[in-house]
Design an enzyme around this catalytic site. Structure first.
Site, PDB file in Angstrom:
ATOM      1  N   HIS A  59      49.377  37.893  45.434  1.00 51.09           N
ATOM      2  CA  HIS A  59      48.557  38.556  44.614  1.00 51.09           C
ATOM      3  C   HIS A  59      46.847  38.001  44.938  1.00 51.09           C
ATOM      4  CE1 HIS A  59      47.672  39.842  40.164  1.00 51.09           C
ATOM      5  NE2 HIS A  59      46.529  39.900  40.849  1.00 51.09           N
ATOM      6  N   HIS A  61      42.819  39.997  45.934  1.00 54.50           N
ATOM      7  CA  HIS A  61      41.866  40.833  45.763  1.00 54.50           C
ATOM      8  C   HIS A  61      40.824  40.684  46.841  1.00 54.50           C
ATOM      9  CE1 HIS A  61      43.168  42.296  41.586  1.00 54.50           C
ATOM     10  NE2 HIS A  61      43.535  41.070  41.733  1.00 54.50           N
ATOM     11  N   PHE A  62      40.981  41.257  47.894  1.00 52.86           N
ATOM     12  CA  PHE A  62      40.053  41.034  49.012  1.00 52.86           C
ATOM     13  C   PHE A  62      38.917  42.209  49.111  1.00 52.86           C
ATOM     14  CE2 PHE A  62      42.425  38.198  52.238  1.00 52.86           C
ATOM     15  CZ  PHE A  62      42.522  37.287  51.445  1.00 52.86           C
ATOM     16  N   ARG A  63      38.749  43.131  48.003  1.00 54.43           N
ATOM     17  CA  ARG A  63      37.742  43.770  47.993  1.00 54.43           C
ATOM     18  C   ARG A  63      37.396  45.082  48.653  1.00 54.43           C
ATOM     19  NH1 ARG A  63      38.278  42.506  42.816  1.00 54.43           N
ATOM     20  NH2 ARG A  63      37.330  40.540  42.219  1.00 54.43           N
ATOM     21  N   ASN A  93      43.040  47.611  43.050  1.00 50.00           N
ATOM     22  CA  ASN A  93      41.902  48.130  42.246  1.00 50.00           C
ATOM     23  C   ASN A  93      40.675  47.982  43.026  1.00 50.00           C
ATOM     24  OD1 ASN A  93      42.216  45.188  42.448  1.00 50.00           O
ATOM     25  ND2 ASN A  93      41.162  44.795  40.455  1.00 50.00           N
ATOM     26  N   HIS A 178      50.012  44.210  35.149  1.00 52.41           N
ATOM     27  CA  HIS A 178      49.067  43.591  34.444  1.00 52.41           C
ATOM     28  C   HIS A 178      49.343  43.615  33.145  1.00 52.41           C
ATOM     29  CE1 HIS A 178      44.917  41.853  34.034  1.00 52.41           C
ATOM     30  NE2 HIS A 178      45.213  42.181  32.812  1.00 52.41           N
ATOM     31  N   HIS A 234      50.708  37.156  36.859  1.00 52.28           N
ATOM     32  CA  HIS A 234      49.957  36.276  36.177  1.00 52.28           C
ATOM     33  C   HIS A 234      50.214  35.981  34.624  1.00 52.28           C
ATOM     34  CE1 HIS A 234      47.652  39.654  34.882  1.00 52.28           C
ATOM     35  NE2 HIS A 234      47.150  39.826  36.244  1.00 52.28           N
ATOM     36  N   ASP A 307      46.110  35.305  42.353  1.00 53.14           N
ATOM     37  CA  ASP A 307      44.949  36.359  41.544  1.00 53.14           C
ATOM     38  C   ASP A 307      43.700  36.203  42.320  1.00 53.14           C
ATOM     39  OD1 ASP A 307      44.218  38.606  40.270  1.00 53.14           O
ATOM     40  OD2 ASP A 307      44.542  37.689  38.284  1.00 53.14           O
ATOM     41  N   HIS A 311      34.151  36.911  42.763  1.00 54.20           N
ATOM     42  CA  HIS A 311      32.759  37.787  42.471  1.00 54.20           C
ATOM     43  C   HIS A 311      31.630  37.023  42.842  1.00 54.20           C
ATOM     44  CE1 HIS A 311      35.210  40.632  40.122  1.00 54.20           C
ATOM     45  NE2 HIS A 311      35.679  39.485  39.408  1.00 54.20           N
TER      46      HIS A 311
HETATM   47  O1  DOR Z   1      40.234  38.433  36.276  1.00 52.55           O
HETATM   48  C1  DOR Z   1      40.856  39.197  36.917  1.00 52.55           C
HETATM   49  N1  DOR Z   1      40.130  39.830  37.962  1.00 52.55           N
HETATM   50  N2  DOR Z   1      41.898  39.994  36.323  1.00 52.55           N
HETATM   51  C2  DOR Z   1      42.260  41.018  37.021  1.00 52.55           C
HETATM   52  O2  DOR Z   1      43.322  41.578  36.779  1.00 52.55           O
HETATM   53  C3  DOR Z   1      41.524  41.585  38.272  1.00 52.55           C
HETATM   54  C4  DOR Z   1      40.691  40.695  38.774  1.00 52.55           C
HETATM   55  C5  DOR Z   1      39.760  41.463  39.772  1.00 52.55           C
HETATM   56  O3  DOR Z   1      39.840  42.325  40.598  1.00 52.55           O
HETATM   57  O4  DOR Z   1      38.208  40.985  39.570  1.00 52.55           O
HETATM   58 ZN    ZN Z   2      44.791  40.619  39.930  1.00 49.20          ZN
HETATM   59 ZN    ZN Z   3      45.756  41.527  36.842  1.00 47.56          ZN
END
Ligand code: DOR
Ligand code: ZN
Ligand code: ZN
Length: 425
Positions: A59, A61-63, A93, A178, A234, A307, A311
């Site tokens: 899990h 998020h490599f953006r 996402n 989620h 999560h 997760d 940011h």
């Molecule tokens: O805190 C979170 N950040 N929860 C998520 O479900 C998405 C993730 C994000 O992509 O920043």
């Molecule tokens: Zn996530």
């Molecule tokens: Zn999530």
């Protein structure tokens, strides 16, 4: 003739055994006792160190594409490897969301160019991509956001959720949720704005225990009639855990994961960390954290996954209501867990189950997750006695901060091999 890792303590079938391990063509070619002199081109002496399977972080998020200023595959995969993670599965996402085959293929091309670790992809389920779900190739799972978070993936309609679950059942795919209830989040956000709860310490008065448990309950009820594989991402509350425990006891194909931040932090840190501890689901009470540890001990929790949601500092420094949710975690997961092993909160074997074996099983990585002849040589050498200090500004993740900054942890990553090749850390 290949690379010989000599003198290691190898985690094999739940035991630590003194062994030498020969790696050839990216695979584990032989495992032998220390006195067998295996022929090799190069030998690394691993005395006093433990060799375990490389971690699979299911899990992240490599953006890419869309938010490369927060992370890209170069920085994200370096952070993974430094943290002993040799395989990641990336979330959909992005901008645009990964909801079509073309977008998935594009993400794959980006990762192929930039990544130093292995990778897979979760595929986004939206309100209008059933055909894509029916036909997509090369996805690890279908991901559903029942509550809104970063990005614009969101499915709240019960009929739609059922349709997605049915396609998953037909394809034998796992649905990841989620699980947060959007209607309650909305209502609580209105109250928060009216009462000016302008600080991250109020985040779990918006994203409450009920927000999570109601969504999990809903997902489980829909799953019950359909019978698809369902994985709760999560998990953060005792109530949610109890619902999962109950459903699992009925023999249903339910699995769940927990993040390091929900295991090692609780709501009390939000006062000082502010938005640097703002994430979805929110941090909960000490009682919830204790319940999660029980879930780790009794087997209810199947995976630990980060997760990892980077940011930038500037984004986090904005006022609470504008700051994005999410924290980085991929570099610190294994040191935190090793520190917990040293403190006897869990065993090293359990770490390997949660972070290697079980994710490999859930996502059908048949050649990963175990140290066995013929398996991929994705390996991490660890030093259980070495101490590290987590420092902002010294991390590989592009955002370069951590909610665990200043923490002293006993247990460190020494060397990492991806498909038999050492990646210098
Ligand atoms: O805190 C979170 N950040 N929860 C998520 O479900 C998405 C993730 C994000 O992509 O920043
Ligand atoms: Zn996530
Ligand atoms: Zn999530």
């Amino acid at each position: 003739m290949g690379l010989l890792l000599d003198n290691c303590l190898v985690l094999i079938s739940n035991k630590l055994l003194p062994r030498q391990l020969l790696i050839e063509r990216g695979k584990i070619a032989e495992i032998a006792e220390l006195n067998a002199s295996l022929p090799s081109m190069k030998r690394i002496d691993c005395k006093g160190k433990i060799l375990m399977p490389g971690l699979i972080d299911a899990h992240v998020h490599f953006r890419c594409p869309g938010a490369e200023h927060k992370e890209d595959w170069g920085t994200g995969s370096r952070a993974a490897v430094v943290g002993g993670v040799t395989t990641v599965i990336d979330m959909p996402n992005n901008n645009p969301s990964c909801t079509t085959q073309e977008r998935l293929d594009e993400k794959k091309r980006i990762a192929e160019k930039g990544s130093v670790c292995n990778f897979g992809f979760h595929f986004g389920a939206s309100n209008d991509n059933l055909e894509d779900l029916k036909n997509v190739e090369g996805a690890a799972s279908f991901k559903v956001f029942m509550g809104s978070s970063t990005g614009n993936l969101l499915v709240t309609d019960g009929e739609k959720l059922a349709e997605i679950f049915k396609v998953a059942k037909l394809r034998d795919a796992v649905v990841l949720v989620h699980a947060e209830a959007e209607d309650i989040i909305k209502k609580n956000t209105e109250t928060a704005k009216a009462e000016n709860w302008n600080h991250a310490k109020y985040h779990n008065k918006i994203r409450t225990n009920e927000v999570e448990s109601r969504a999990i309950d809903r997902a489980l009820k829909i799953q019950e009639g359909i019978g698809n594989k369902l994985h709760i991402c999560h998990l953060s509350t005792k109530e949610g855990l109890e619902l999962v425990r109950q459903a699992k006891s009925e023999g249903r194909p339910i699995t769940c994961e927990v993040t390091p931040h929900h295991l090692f932090l609780d709501e009390s840190v939000t006062e000082s960390l502010g938005n640097f501890a703002k994430m979805n689901p929110s941090l909960k009470s000490k009682e919830d954290v204790e319940a999660l540890w029980k879930g780790i001990a009794d087997g209810t929790i199947n995976l630990v996954a980060t997760d990892h949601a980077p940011h930038t500092r500037a984004e986090k420094e904005r006022p609470y209501f504008e700051a994005p949710s999410g924290v980085p975690g991929i570099e610190t997961m294994l040191p935190l867990l090793l520190d917990a092993v040293n403190k006897e909160r869990l065993s090293l074997q359990r770490v390997a189950e949660l972070c290697c074996r079980n994710p490999a099983k859930l996502y059908d990585f048949e050649s990963k997750g175990k140290i066995k002849v013929g398996m991929d040589a994705d390996l991490v050498l660890i030093d259980l006695g070495k101490e590290i200090i987590v420092k902002n500004g010294s991390l590989q993740t592009k955002c370069n901060w951590s909610p665990f900054a200043t923490w002293k942890l006993k247990g460190a990553v020494e060397r990492v091999f991806v498909a038999g090749k050492e990646i210098k850390i």
